[in-house]
Design an enzyme around this catalytic site. Structure first.
Site, PDB file in Angstrom:
ATOM      1  N   LYS A 148      20.267   1.783  -7.726  1.00 29.93           N
ATOM      2  CA  LYS A 148      20.382   1.794  -9.187  1.00 29.93           C
ATOM      3  C   LYS A 148      19.050   2.196  -9.806  1.00 29.93           C
ATOM      4  CE  LYS A 148      19.845  -1.148 -12.711  1.00 29.93           C
ATOM      5  NZ  LYS A 148      19.553  -0.123 -13.697  1.00 29.93           N
ATOM      6  N   GLU A 205       9.651  -7.107  -5.344  1.00 35.68           N
ATOM      7  CA  GLU A 205       8.303  -6.596  -5.644  1.00 35.68           C
ATOM      8  C   GLU A 205       8.112  -6.742  -7.145  1.00 35.68           C
ATOM      9  OE1 GLU A 205       5.928  -5.857  -3.796  1.00 35.68           O
ATOM     10  OE2 GLU A 205       6.709  -5.181  -1.875  1.00 35.68           O
ATOM     11  N   CYS A 227       2.033  -1.475 -11.262  1.00 30.43           N
ATOM     12  CA  CYS A 227       1.954  -2.882 -10.846  1.00 30.43           C
ATOM     13  C   CYS A 227       0.562  -3.221 -10.334  1.00 30.43           C
ATOM     14  CB  CYS A 227       3.014  -3.190  -9.802  1.00 30.43           C
ATOM     15  SG  CYS A 227       2.982  -2.064  -8.405  1.00 30.43           S
ATOM     16  N   GLU A 267       0.909 -10.458 -17.218  1.00 28.31           N
ATOM     17  CA  GLU A 267       0.773  -9.069 -16.792  1.00 28.31           C
ATOM     18  C   GLU A 267       0.832  -8.192 -18.038  1.00 28.31           C
ATOM     19  OE1 GLU A 267       4.065  -7.126 -14.758  1.00 28.31           O
ATOM     20  OE2 GLU A 267       2.630  -5.913 -13.647  1.00 28.31           O
TER      21      GLU A 267
HETATM   22  P1  NAD Z   1      12.731  -4.521 -15.110  1.00 28.83           P
HETATM   23  O1  NAD Z   1      12.834  -5.811 -14.356  1.00 28.83           O
HETATM   24  O2  NAD Z   1      12.989  -4.534 -16.558  1.00 28.83           O
HETATM   25  O3  NAD Z   1      13.726  -3.440 -14.493  1.00 28.83           O
HETATM   26  C1  NAD Z   1      13.675  -3.064 -13.130  1.00 28.83           C
HETATM   27  C2  NAD Z   1      15.067  -2.697 -12.684  1.00 28.83           C
HETATM   28  O4  NAD Z   1      15.879  -3.866 -12.691  1.00 28.83           O
HETATM   29  C3  NAD Z   1      15.765  -1.689 -13.597  1.00 28.83           C
HETATM   30  O5  NAD Z   1      16.548  -0.817 -12.816  1.00 28.83           O
HETATM   31  C4  NAD Z   1      16.645  -2.599 -14.442  1.00 28.83           C
HETATM   32  O6  NAD Z   1      17.759  -1.933 -14.981  1.00 28.83           O
HETATM   33  C5  NAD Z   1      17.062  -3.659 -13.423  1.00 28.83           C
HETATM   34  N1  NAD Z   1      17.467  -4.934 -14.000  1.00 28.83           N
HETATM   35  C6  NAD Z   1      17.183  -5.430 -15.231  1.00 28.83           C
HETATM   36  N2  NAD Z   1      17.784  -6.637 -15.391  1.00 28.83           N
HETATM   37  C7  NAD Z   1      18.437  -6.906 -14.237  1.00 28.83           C
HETATM   38  C8  NAD Z   1      19.221  -8.010 -13.775  1.00 28.83           C
HETATM   39  N3  NAD Z   1      19.452  -9.071 -14.540  1.00 28.83           N
HETATM   40  N4  NAD Z   1      19.719  -7.967 -12.530  1.00 28.83           N
HETATM   41  C9  NAD Z   1      19.474  -6.902 -11.721  1.00 28.83           C
HETATM   42  N5  NAD Z   1      18.753  -5.830 -12.099  1.00 28.83           N
HETATM   43  C10 NAD Z   1      18.235  -5.837 -13.342  1.00 28.83           C
HETATM   44  O7  NAD Z   1      11.295  -3.965 -14.737  1.00 28.83           O
HETATM   45  P2  NAD Z   1      10.621  -2.649 -15.316  1.00 28.83           P
HETATM   46  O8  NAD Z   1      10.160  -2.992 -16.687  1.00 28.83           O
HETATM   47  O9  NAD Z   1      11.516  -1.471 -15.069  1.00 28.83           O
HETATM   48  O10 NAD Z   1       9.386  -2.461 -14.339  1.00 28.83           O
HETATM   49  C11 NAD Z   1       8.094  -2.890 -14.625  1.00 28.83           C
HETATM   50  C12 NAD Z   1       7.740  -4.083 -13.764  1.00 28.83           C
HETATM   51  O11 NAD Z   1       7.861  -3.714 -12.394  1.00 28.83           O
HETATM   52  C13 NAD Z   1       6.316  -4.562 -13.943  1.00 28.83           C
HETATM   53  O12 NAD Z   1       6.305  -5.953 -13.982  1.00 28.83           O
HETATM   54  C14 NAD Z   1       5.627  -4.073 -12.675  1.00 28.83           C
HETATM   55  O13 NAD Z   1       4.486  -4.797 -12.292  1.00 28.83           O
HETATM   56  C15 NAD Z   1       6.712  -4.190 -11.686  1.00 28.83           C
HETATM   57  N6  NAD Z   1       6.433  -3.324 -10.551  1.00 28.83           N
HETATM   58  C16 NAD Z   1       6.123  -3.906  -9.363  1.00 28.83           C
HETATM   59  C17 NAD Z   1       5.830  -3.117  -8.267  1.00 28.83           C
HETATM   60  C18 NAD Z   1       5.521  -3.734  -6.941  1.00 28.83           C
HETATM   61  O14 NAD Z   1       5.708  -3.044  -5.945  1.00 28.83           O
HETATM   62  N7  NAD Z   1       5.083  -4.972  -6.865  1.00 28.83           N
HETATM   63  C19 NAD Z   1       5.847  -1.729  -8.392  1.00 28.83           C
HETATM   64  C20 NAD Z   1       6.154  -1.171  -9.640  1.00 28.83           C
HETATM   65  C21 NAD Z   1       6.470  -1.997 -10.710  1.00 28.83           C
END
Ligand code: NAD
Length: 476
Positions: free
Chosen positions: A169, A244, A278, A380
């Site tokens: 997804k 992650e 991240c 963050e």
């Molecule tokens: P997000 O959690 O809003 O969305 C990530 C994904 O999860 C999207 O595809 C979203 O549609 C989906 N999602 C949202 N709600 C959901 C639910 N209830 N159940 C299942 N899936 C759901 O995150 P974002 O804003 O897209 O990404 C930014 C975050 O990601 C930051 O916190 C960043 O630090 C983190 N990040 C971590 C890493 C790592 O490897 N540690 C790498 C990149 C980004």
């Protein structure tokens, strides 16, 4: 673009759509289906159907498909980077890095395909055991919008190599490049149904994937709060999960550091991808003996960065990915101003009311004299804002660096071996960089400690984590 399920372009059962916007202009560039739980079921069933014949192929055969895909991606990097910039916002040079990073990941896994073996265990008179590795079955991946292409590579590379089929997804604001990469994989020989891409919102498609009984392992990259929700739902099943989540990486600059190199590292470490990474530098601690000189140089560099549409050839920083992300940053800075938690040295505004009116831009921002309790330090901060704190010695730098619930990465800038030893031993993070920050090559295991999530990605053992052992015990 349409979803891809079972090797077919699919509109989705609901026939409702999500508009994809260019973050630099606010213009709608395409639309994708808003998937439903029924679409997830269709995708997991297609993945289950495709499983046996994919799992029966040799790793080397699967690796060849990954390799051919990486070659095609390299050939088409300009188009792919353009598409990524238009949907995500990052400058073209960063999109190019990311597309090439995806190709590197697939090449790496293709390259180790011949070395992924089980083991034989000799038990003397009791017999011998042959332990083989079997894929898990159908695996799920949920991708964020900040590095959608690279992170797709991290998830599909090891899982497909190990013989699993998948449902992926994309984030709702960045589905296009993921869909295009799915097409390329199929053009290069990935059988229909091995990788299914379901577009849609997290609360519907994501939640359905977390609850789905066919999905054996789910790897999620995203926000901390979403990760907690996923953990709570997935905990009720026997699904293996990788989470992650966020980071709040500290960067420690000691008095013996190469100041120019450290300034470069801080600028790239914080402002790459408009601060939406991240492992970005999210808190900077600089030794008081060099603080004045360091901060002056850092300010000059930050003020010289060109903000603009990522398609521009001279642009250093593009827009943030969405209006919502920009609002989060604006609110955090307003809170800091109102509570007098720090001093803004440069930036601190959203660039609204300028030529940037329609895009989601935020001016690169430096804040000094920040108190440890400020939300800038405790949360963050996912945008182009860097708090800089002066420290008197290494002991206080380590104490402040560890004053966080996140433990993803950290860096120290020094020439002194004993400083490196102490930071490696005492700073709570999964990755400690010395005189650099941000690099995450596919050869190296990636993940952190504490509240940054569960599990590891990347590295030569990642395919093992997408497999299970099965033992043949031979009592001769
Ligand atoms: P997000 O959690 O809003 O969305 C990530 C994904 O999860 C999207 O595809 C979203 O549609 C989906 N999602 C949202 N709600 C959901 C639910 N209830 N159940 C299942 N899936 C759901 O995150 P974002 O804003 O897209 O990404 C930014 C975050 O990601 C930051 O916190 C960043 O630090 C983190 N990040 C971590 C890493 C790592 O490897 N540690 C790498 C990149 C980004």
């Amino acid at each position: 673009m349409l979803m891809r399920i079972g090797g077919k372009d699919v509109e989705g059962v609901d026939e409702t759509w999500i508009e994809v916007k260019n973050p630099a202009t606010g213009e709608i560039i395409d639309r994708v289906p808003a998937g439903t739980p029924e679409d997830v079921t269709g995708a997991t069933e297609a993945a289950e159907t495709a499983f046996d014949s994919w799992a029966d192929m040799t790793m080397r055969e699967r690796g060849k498909i990954l390799f051919r895909t990486s070659r095609k991606v390299r050939e088409q990097y300009k188009d792919l980077a353009h598409l990524l910039t238009v949907e995500q916002g990052k400058p073209l040079k960063e999109s190019t890095d990311e597309v090439r990073g995806f190709a590197n990941v697939l090449e790496f896994y293709a390259g180790i395909s011949a070395c992924q073996n089980g083991e034989a265990i000799q038990l003397g008179a009791a017999g011998d055991c042959i332990v083989v590795r079997k894929p898990l079955g159908v695996c799920g991946s949920i991708i964020p919008w900040n590095m959608p292409v690279l992170i797709m590579g991290w998830k599909i590379g090891p899982a497909l190599l190990a013989g699993n089929t998948m449902v992926l997804k994309p984030a709702s604001s960045t589905p296009l490049t993921n869909l295009r990469l799915g097409q390329i994989l199929e053009e290069e020989g990935l059988p229909p149904g091995v990788l299914n891409i379901v577009t849609g919102r997290g609360e519907t498609v994501g939640t359905a994937m977390v609850k789905d009984a066919i999905i054996q392992k789910l790897s999620f990259t995203g926000d901390y709060e979403t990760g907690v929700r996923i953990r709570d739902i997935a905990g009720a099943s026997f699904k293996d999960i990788v989470l992650e989540l966020g980071g709040s990486d500290p960067m420690i600059v000691m008095q013996d550091a190469d100041i120019d190199k450290a300034v470069d590292g801080a600028v790239r470490g914080r402002f790459y991808n408009a601060g939406q990474t991240c492992t970005a530098v999210k808190r900077l601690y600089v030794h008081e003996k060099i603080a004045a000189q360091f901060i002056r140089k850092l300010q000059d560099r930050v003020e010289s960065l060109t903000v603009g549409n990522g398609l521009g050839s001279k642009v250093d920083i593009g827009p943030m990915n969405s209006a919502e992300q920009r609002e989060k940053i604006s609110r955090r800075i307003e809170e800091m101003r109102n509570n007098k938690e720090g001093i803004i040295l440069t930036g601190g505004n959203s660039l609204r009311g300028t030529v940037y009116e329609k895009g989601y831009f935020y001016r690169p921002t430096l804040v000094t004299n920040v108190i440890p309790e400020s939300g800038l330090m405790t949360n963050e901060v996912f945008g182009p804002v860097l708090p800089v704190v002066t420290i008197p010695d290494l002991t206080s730098a380590i104490r402040e660096a560890n004053n966080t619930r996140f433990g993803l990465g950290a860096s120290v800038w020094t020439k002194d071996l004993s400083t490196i030893k102490r930071v490696f031993k005492e700073v709570n993070a999964g990755i400690i960089w010395v005189n650099r920050h941000l690099s995450v090559p596919p050869e190296v295991p990636f993940g952190g400690l504490n509240d940054r999530g569960i599990g590891r990605e990347n590295g030569q053992h990642a395919p093992e984590s997408y497999s299970q052992t099965k033992t043949l015990y031979l009592g001769w």
